[in-house]
Design a protein around this motif. Structure first.
Motif, PDB file in Angstrom:
ATOM      1  N   GLN A 151       0.827  -1.199   0.000  1.00 43.68           N
ATOM      2  CA  GLN A 151       0.000   0.000   0.000  1.00 43.68           C
ATOM      3  C   GLN A 151       0.867   1.257   0.000  1.00 43.68           C
ATOM      4  O   GLN A 151       0.547   2.254  -0.660  1.00 43.68           O
ATOM      5  CB  GLN A 151      -0.933  -0.034   1.207  1.00 43.68           C
ATOM      6  CG  GLN A 151      -1.939  -1.173   1.138  1.00 43.68           C
ATOM      7  CD  GLN A 151      -2.653  -1.431   2.455  1.00 43.68           C
ATOM      8  OE1 GLN A 151      -2.504  -0.669   3.414  1.00 43.68           O
ATOM      9  NE2 GLN A 151      -3.426  -2.516   2.504  1.00 43.68           N
ATOM     10  N   LYS A 207       0.938   4.140  -2.891  1.00 44.49           N
ATOM     11  CA  LYS A 207       0.809   5.579  -2.622  1.00 44.49           C
ATOM     12  C   LYS A 207       1.992   6.347  -3.191  1.00 44.49           C
ATOM     13  O   LYS A 207       1.833   7.448  -3.733  1.00 44.49           O
ATOM     14  CB  LYS A 207       0.674   5.842  -1.121  1.00 44.49           C
ATOM     15  CG  LYS A 207      -0.720   5.592  -0.571  1.00 44.49           C
ATOM     16  CD  LYS A 207      -0.876   6.106   0.833  1.00 44.49           C
ATOM     17  CE  LYS A 207      -0.961   7.615   0.894  1.00 44.49           C
ATOM     18  NZ  LYS A 207      -2.281   8.129   0.454  1.00 44.49           N
ATOM     19  N   VAL A 214      -5.216   4.534  -1.638  1.00 42.58           N
ATOM     20  CA  VAL A 214      -5.365   3.449  -0.673  1.00 42.58           C
ATOM     21  C   VAL A 214      -6.596   3.762   0.168  1.00 42.58           C
ATOM     22  O   VAL A 214      -6.736   4.876   0.682  1.00 42.58           O
ATOM     23  CB  VAL A 214      -4.115   3.315   0.221  1.00 42.58           C
ATOM     24  CG1 VAL A 214      -4.327   2.232   1.279  1.00 42.58           C
ATOM     25  CG2 VAL A 214      -2.881   3.016  -0.619  1.00 42.58           C
ATOM     26  N   PHE A 228      -5.941  -1.052  -2.550  1.00 46.75           N
ATOM     27  CA  PHE A 228      -5.375   0.060  -3.308  1.00 46.75           C
ATOM     28  C   PHE A 228      -5.670  -0.101  -4.790  1.00 46.75           C
ATOM     29  O   PHE A 228      -5.942  -1.191  -5.289  1.00 46.75           O
ATOM     30  CB  PHE A 228      -3.864   0.162  -3.088  1.00 46.75           C
ATOM     31  CG  PHE A 228      -3.119  -1.137  -3.260  1.00 46.75           C
ATOM     32  CD1 PHE A 228      -2.675  -1.546  -4.506  1.00 46.75           C
ATOM     33  CD2 PHE A 228      -2.878  -1.957  -2.164  1.00 46.75           C
ATOM     34  CE1 PHE A 228      -1.988  -2.736  -4.667  1.00 46.75           C
ATOM     35  CE2 PHE A 228      -2.189  -3.154  -2.313  1.00 46.75           C
ATOM     36  CZ  PHE A 228      -1.751  -3.551  -3.566  1.00 46.75           C
ATOM     37  N   GLN A 284      -0.680  -7.869  -1.791  1.00 48.04           N
ATOM     38  CA  GLN A 284      -1.620  -7.530  -0.734  1.00 48.04           C
ATOM     39  C   GLN A 284      -1.675  -8.605   0.342  1.00 48.04           C
ATOM     40  O   GLN A 284      -2.044  -8.344   1.485  1.00 48.04           O
ATOM     41  CB  GLN A 284      -3.015  -7.315  -1.335  1.00 48.04           C
ATOM     42  CG  GLN A 284      -4.083  -6.912  -0.348  1.00 48.04           C
ATOM     43  CD  GLN A 284      -3.787  -5.586   0.320  1.00 48.04           C
ATOM     44  OE1 GLN A 284      -4.072  -4.534  -0.219  1.00 48.04           O
ATOM     45  NE2 GLN A 284      -3.192  -5.619   1.511  1.00 48.04           N
TER      46      GLN A 284
END
Length: 266
Positions: free
Chosen positions: A119, A123, A129, A169, A198
């Motif tokens: 995540q 970003k 996210v 995300f 993830q």
């Protein structure tokens, strides 16, 4: 939250085959930077896989004051692990870690983000996210589906993997979707030498006991699986997930520049 996918697989280079599991002389290997987020956290099976290949581990916890290097010239790669915090938290150490990820991206070093680390990578690359729009979580074993790009990268993806998260995300612009899921569509992606997953292939049996005990409140969330299903799922799915992780790590780390591998011997 909307999720986007990319179908451009031109930048996918298959991970080396099993011959890549034969590590170079350990004396020639630079350490892998390990970023953890709790005082009790360990690199788990990712650390085990790297040590088995001969790589030393440089473990740092920025949350508790450990500095992050200004360059990865002396590291073979970097792994940022998960944690109970959010990549959206305003804490200074969270913002610093996200900003720091620009270094392995710019220097083209092997980077792996796991759960929170993925995540943070998303970003850094400009993606959103956010929690699931219905408040659902993935806590336990859930199915993933490798894309054509994922199959091109490596062929032995597990059908179900271990999760422990409540946020997901978007796929960053310029990234390649490697595996998708149901409630959280983006499960694995690649952006150059950087990868984000993830799920949690790093979790050991001891870690699963600790998480399902100390974090039992998460198992009351929508979509979470009860504790006994975590261990039932591990008995069925863990062998394949562990084999995938070992092969993935072996192929991921050899993306380090040759000069970095030799630096420690100079």
């Amino acid at each position: 939250m909307s999720f986007r996918s990319s179908k451009n697989s031109d930048n996918i280079v298959p991970l080396p085959g099993r011959r890549a599991l034969v590590a170079p002389d350990a004396a020639s290997l630079s350490p892998v930077l390990i970023v953890l987020h709790q005082d009790s956290s360990t690199p788990g099976r990712v650390g085990n896989a790297l040590r088995a290949l001969g790589y030393p581990l440089d473990i740092r916890r920025p949350r508790f004051g450990d500095p992050l290097p200004e360059t990865l010239d002396r590291h073979a790669g970097a792994v940022v692990f998960g944690g109970p915090m959010s990549a959206n938290d305003p804490d200074d150490y969270v913002r610093r870690e996200i900003d720091w990820i620009e270094i392995p991206l710019r220097e083209r070093r092997p980077f792996l983000g796991i759960c929170l680390g993925a995540q943070m990578l998303a970003k850094q690359l400009g993606a959103q996210v956010a929690p699931h729009h219905e408040g659902r979580v993935e806590v336990g074993y859930y199915p993933i589906r490798p894309t054509a790009a994922g199959h091109a990268l490596c062929s032995d993806w597990p059908e179900r993997v271990y999760h422990w998260h409540g946020e997901g995300f978007q796929l960053p612009d310029g990234a390649e979707l490697l595996a998708e899921g149901d409630d959280f569509p983006v499960q694995a992606f690649q952006h150059g030498h950087a990868f984000g997953v993830q799920f949690h292939p790093d979790v050991t049996y001891a870690m699963m006991h600790r998480w399902t005990t100390r974090g039992c409140v998460r198992m009351d969330s929508p979509g979470a699986q009860p504790r006994h299903l975590h261990f039932e799922g591990r008995a069925v799915h863990d062998v394949v997930e562990r084999a995938w992780l070992n092969n993935f790590i072996a192929g991921w780390i050899v993306r380090a520049p040759h000069a970095v591998l030799l630096e420690a011997a100079e």
